[in-house]
Design a protein around this motif. Structure first.
Motif, PDB file in Angstrom:
ATOM      1  N   ALA A 205       0.854  -1.187   0.000  1.00 54.94           N
ATOM      2  CA  ALA A 205       0.000   0.000   0.000  1.00 54.94           C
ATOM      3  C   ALA A 205       0.886   1.232   0.000  1.00 54.94           C
ATOM      4  CB  ALA A 205      -0.900   0.005   1.224  1.00 54.94           C
ATOM      5  N   ASN A 206       0.668   2.121  -0.958  1.00 54.28           N
ATOM      6  CA  ASN A 206       1.456   3.341  -1.075  1.00 54.28           C
ATOM      7  C   ASN A 206       0.607   4.556  -0.728  1.00 54.28           C
ATOM      8  OD1 ASN A 206       4.119   2.394  -2.318  1.00 54.28           O
ATOM      9  ND2 ASN A 206       2.645   1.542  -3.765  1.00 54.28           N
ATOM     10  N   LEU A 207       1.028   5.296   0.280  1.00 50.20           N
ATOM     11  CA  LEU A 207       0.398   6.560   0.625  1.00 50.20           C
ATOM     12  C   LEU A 207       1.262   7.688   0.093  1.00 50.20           C
ATOM     13  CD1 LEU A 207      -0.579   5.905   4.361  1.00 50.20           C
ATOM     14  CD2 LEU A 207      -1.878   5.354   2.291  1.00 50.20           C
ATOM     15  N   ASN A 208       0.641   8.670  -0.518  1.00 46.84           N
ATOM     16  CA  ASN A 208       1.373   9.809  -1.072  1.00 46.84           C
ATOM     17  C   ASN A 208       0.689  11.094  -0.637  1.00 46.84           C
ATOM     18  OD1 ASN A 208       3.286   8.267  -2.777  1.00 46.84           O
ATOM     19  ND2 ASN A 208       1.429   7.664  -3.853  1.00 46.84           N
ATOM     20  N   SER A 228       5.121   7.186   2.645  1.00 52.19           N
ATOM     21  CA  SER A 228       5.203   8.277   1.675  1.00 52.19           C
ATOM     22  C   SER A 228       5.998   7.802   0.469  1.00 52.19           C
ATOM     23  CB  SER A 228       5.860   9.520   2.289  1.00 52.19           C
ATOM     24  OG  SER A 228       5.892  10.573   1.362  1.00 52.19           O
ATOM     25  N   GLY A 229       5.291   7.652  -0.644  1.00 56.78           N
ATOM     26  CA  GLY A 229       5.954   7.165  -1.838  1.00 56.78           C
ATOM     27  C   GLY A 229       6.492   8.257  -2.735  1.00 56.78           C
ATOM     28  N   SER A 230       5.973   9.505  -2.599  1.00 59.06           N
ATOM     29  CA  SER A 230       6.325  10.544  -3.566  1.00 59.06           C
ATOM     30  C   SER A 230       6.748  11.869  -2.964  1.00 59.06           C
ATOM     31  CB  SER A 230       5.128  10.798  -4.511  1.00 59.06           C
ATOM     32  OG  SER A 230       4.752   9.637  -5.193  1.00 59.06           O
ATOM     33  N   PHE A 231       6.213  12.233  -1.790  1.00 61.39           N
ATOM     34  CA  PHE A 231       6.376  13.595  -1.295  1.00 61.39           C
ATOM     35  C   PHE A 231       7.242  13.644  -0.045  1.00 61.39           C
ATOM     36  CE2 PHE A 231       1.883  13.784  -3.073  1.00 61.39           C
ATOM     37  CZ  PHE A 231       2.323  14.225  -4.323  1.00 61.39           C
ATOM     38  N   ASP A 232       8.287  14.470  -0.064  1.00 60.35           N
ATOM     39  CA  ASP A 232       9.075  14.732   1.138  1.00 60.35           C
ATOM     40  C   ASP A 232       8.274  15.601   2.103  1.00 60.35           C
ATOM     41  OD1 ASP A 232      11.544  13.485   1.368  1.00 60.35           O
ATOM     42  OD2 ASP A 232      12.499  14.825  -0.065  1.00 60.35           O
ATOM     43  N   GLY A 233       8.428  15.325   3.393  1.00 59.43           N
ATOM     44  CA  GLY A 233       7.834  16.180   4.408  1.00 59.43           C
ATOM     45  C   GLY A 233       6.379  15.926   4.713  1.00 59.43           C
TER      46      GLY A 233
END
Length: 496
Positions: A205-208, A228-233
């Motif tokens: 499961a990927n949360l972004n 968090s697969g895509s966003f820093d912070g």
């Protein structure tokens, strides 16, 4: 202006459906079954479009909306509220669905089993009315939601490899289930995705993006949660992280820097791994780091192999971590720990006894360290750097005052304290700013012992001795004082 009932409409590529015109608007329109089917080749790949013009306040109601074949599907120019009982997307190409500004879309069940990207609204034309789906099941391709108001979904079940559901506005989901090989749910930067609970039933499961989970996040055996697969912070908050399986393939990790906030008031146990680098890898500073914050009055147990490099902030409640460094070749536990309030302790995978390794401990007065002592060992905290005293203002940590430090000792069933040798509860390699401070020792489940903390150069040790038994004269004096206090209280009550 007349109402209209249509039993079934079937149209193939190159066809369009128009109901009413700007000059001649219809009343309520009900279509029992609307089929966009058939395959398109060459010029026949043109859109299959639906355009509706109804009078003000009227509704377009579709019992079952089926989209199949390989033609592009569209529903646009609809100037009425749209109600769909069941919508099935099974075509191999894209689709777009919009309504006039301010109009609502309500869907009972939406099933997406094939196709590329389908969208509601557009990046240049957001839907401005209320948008709600009771049950959304997606197992292929991408779904994008462009809405100005919050999108509301009762239950979203995401399955299938590469499946993605993306929200470009604030959105709420009652229950979010991941039930596929690898699927993801994303929300745009600066937007809020509110979720009742998350269940990882299968696969990854990927949360972004940042998400606020009102309930718990539960992982089934051999599943993975990517925070968090895509966003820093980004920040993911939840009452608690839960997994009963101790299988090492049951784990929560992150591809980006992220913060996990645990804010529940109950008791939550996670037996899987929580980590921000692979066990055999050399971690890179500043990349893919997980930080953990404990809020709320509950207790969170991280019993699996735990190793992450971000900060740990304990503000309230209780946090217990199994982080002895044995689960990774670097031998790391967790990063810096800030004990601002509540309680912190070590735990094990299958027992209460464990080791908690960290790079630094900042300890605020009023916060507590909890230790268990059993027949086969006792909890240990190992600090590879400094132990610092929290002395910042109330805007940061709690103000320090001497004598406010305390540890709690719990004697596990069957264990007997060894009075012949001290227990080294904490060790460190750097400086220790609380060395020499008076630390209160509380025994949580026994009044037979008393404890004293002593420091040496790199260790804080607990010395245990038998608690003195009060003399009969002391008991009598105490009883007499209690009697006088009761008599004073009684006279005071009678004088009212």
């Amino acid at each position: 202006m007349e109402d209209m009932l249509i039993k079934q409409v079937d149209f193939n590529p190159r066809n369009s459906l128009t109901l009413g015109t700007a000059a001649n608007k219809l009343g309520n329109v009900r279509i029992d079954i609307l089929n966009m089917t058939g395959n398109a080749t060459g010029a026949d790949g043109a859109d299959r479009a639906t355009s509706v013009n109804l009078a003000a306040g009227k509704v377009l109601s579709i019992g079952q909306f089926n989209i199949a074949g390989n033609g592009v599907s569209r529903m646009d120019g609809t100037n009425a509220d749209l109600e769909i009982g069941e919508m099935n997307i099974a075509n191999s190409t894209s689709g777009a669905y919009t309504v006039t500004a301010g109009k609502t879309i309500t869907i009972g069940t939406l099933n997406k089993t094939a196709g590329a990207g389908h969208r509601f609204g557009a990046d240049t034309s957001y839907l401005t009315g209320t948008f709600s789906i009771t049950d959304l099941n997606t197992s292929a391709g991408t779904l994008n939601f462009y809405t100005s108001d919050a999108t509301s979904i009762g239950t979203l079940t995401s399955g299938g490899s590469g499946t993605a559901t993306n929200f470009y506005s604030n959105a709420s989901i009652g229950t979010l289930n991941f039930d596929g090989t690898s699927s993801g749910v994303s929300n745009a930067v600066g937007k809020t995705l509110s979720v009742g609970s998350i269940n990882v039933l299968k696969g990854t499961a990927n949360l972004n993006g940042s998400m606020a989970v009102a309930g718990v996040i539960t992982l089934s055996q051999a599943t993975m949660l990517n925070l968090s697969g895509s966003f820093d912070g980004s920040t993911v908050s939840t009452q608690g992280l839960v997994a009963e399986s101790s299988n090492q393939n049951t784990h929560a990790t992150s591809s980006k820097n992220t913060t996990l906030v645990l804010n529940g008031d109950g008791h939550y146990t996670f037996r899987g791994r929580l980590h921000d680098f692979e066990a055999a890898a050399t971690p890179v500073a500043g990349q893919k780091e997980i930080s953990v914050v404990k809020d709320g009055e509950g207790a969170q147990y991280l019993r699996g192999e735990t190793y992450y490099r971000g900060d740990t902030l304990v503000n309230s409640g209780e946090l217990y971590i199994n982080a002895d460094g044995s689960g990774n070749t670097a031998g790391l536990g967790v990063g810096k720990v800030f004990l601002n309030g509540g309680a912190l302790g070590a735990t094990g995978q299958d027992s209460e006894i464990g080791t908690l390794k960290m790079t630094q401990l900042t300890w605020a007065a009023g916060a507590v360290l909890n230790f268990d002592i059993g027949t086969g060992g006792y909890d240990k905290i190992i600090v590879s750097g400094d132990i610092l005293r929290a002395t910042q203002s109330l805007e940061g940590f709690m103000l320090f005052s001497a004598g406010d430090y305390a540890i709690n000792i719990t004697l596990l069933e069957g264990a007997i304290f060894d009075e012949s040798a001290p227990y080294e509860l904490i060790s460190w390699t750097g400086n220790n700013e609380i060395d020499g401070e008076e630390i209160t020792v509380n025994f949580t489940n026994s009044d037979e012992y008393k404890g004293k903390i002593v420091f040496d150069e790199y260790g804080m040790k607990l010395q245990i001795s038998a608690a003195p038994i009060p003399e009969p004269s002391e008991i009598a004096a105490l009883f007499g004082a209690c009697s006088l206090l009761f008599a004073f209280y009684r006279r005071k009550r009678e004088g009212k």
